[in-house]
Scaffold this motif. Structure first.
Motif, PDB file in Angstrom:
ATOM      1  N   LEU A  99       0.846  -1.239  -0.457  1.00 48.42           N
ATOM      2  CA  LEU A  99       0.075   0.048   0.082  1.00 48.42           C
ATOM      3  C   LEU A  99       0.740   1.383  -0.481  1.00 48.42           C
ATOM      4  O   LEU A  99       0.823   2.492  -0.418  1.00 48.42           O
ATOM      5  N   TYR A 100       2.055   1.793   0.770  1.00 52.33           N
ATOM      6  CA  TYR A 100       2.470   2.167   0.835  1.00 52.33           C
ATOM      7  C   TYR A 100       4.136   2.211   0.288  1.00 52.33           C
ATOM      8  O   TYR A 100       4.768   0.706   0.735  1.00 52.33           O
ATOM      9  N   PRO A 135       2.234   6.316  -0.893  1.00 57.28           N
ATOM     10  CA  PRO A 135       0.876   5.968  -1.865  1.00 57.28           C
ATOM     11  C   PRO A 135       0.516   4.896  -2.125  1.00 57.28           C
ATOM     12  O   PRO A 135       1.598   6.259  -3.074  1.00 57.28           O
TER      13      PRO A 135
END
Length: 67
Positions: free
Chosen positions: A35-36, A42
């Motif tokens: 996700l990051y 992000p």
């Protein structure tokens, strides 16, 4: 508890993830989702951040908006 709603880039389904999580597995196709990045940027678009009880309604609404 807050959840982020993202879209799996592999199967295109909406996936709810505990807000702040860095990785998860898509429950539909099993793909590992990051996700990051390491710097905190992000990778996947977050469509919404909602309380757990609101996840089904928000996902339903996002699917309706696609049509």
């Amino acid at each position: 508890m807050l959840y982020s709603i993202v879209r799996c880039p592999h199967c295109k389904n909406f996936v709810s993830v505990k807000h702040g999580s860095r990785t998860t597995r898509c429950p539909y196709c099993g793909a590992r989702l990051k996700l990051y990045r390491e710097d905190g940027a992000p990778i996947l678009k977050v469509y919404a951040v909602v309380e757990g009880r609101e996840v089904p309604q928000v996902v339903k609404r996002l699917k309706e908006l696609e049509k």
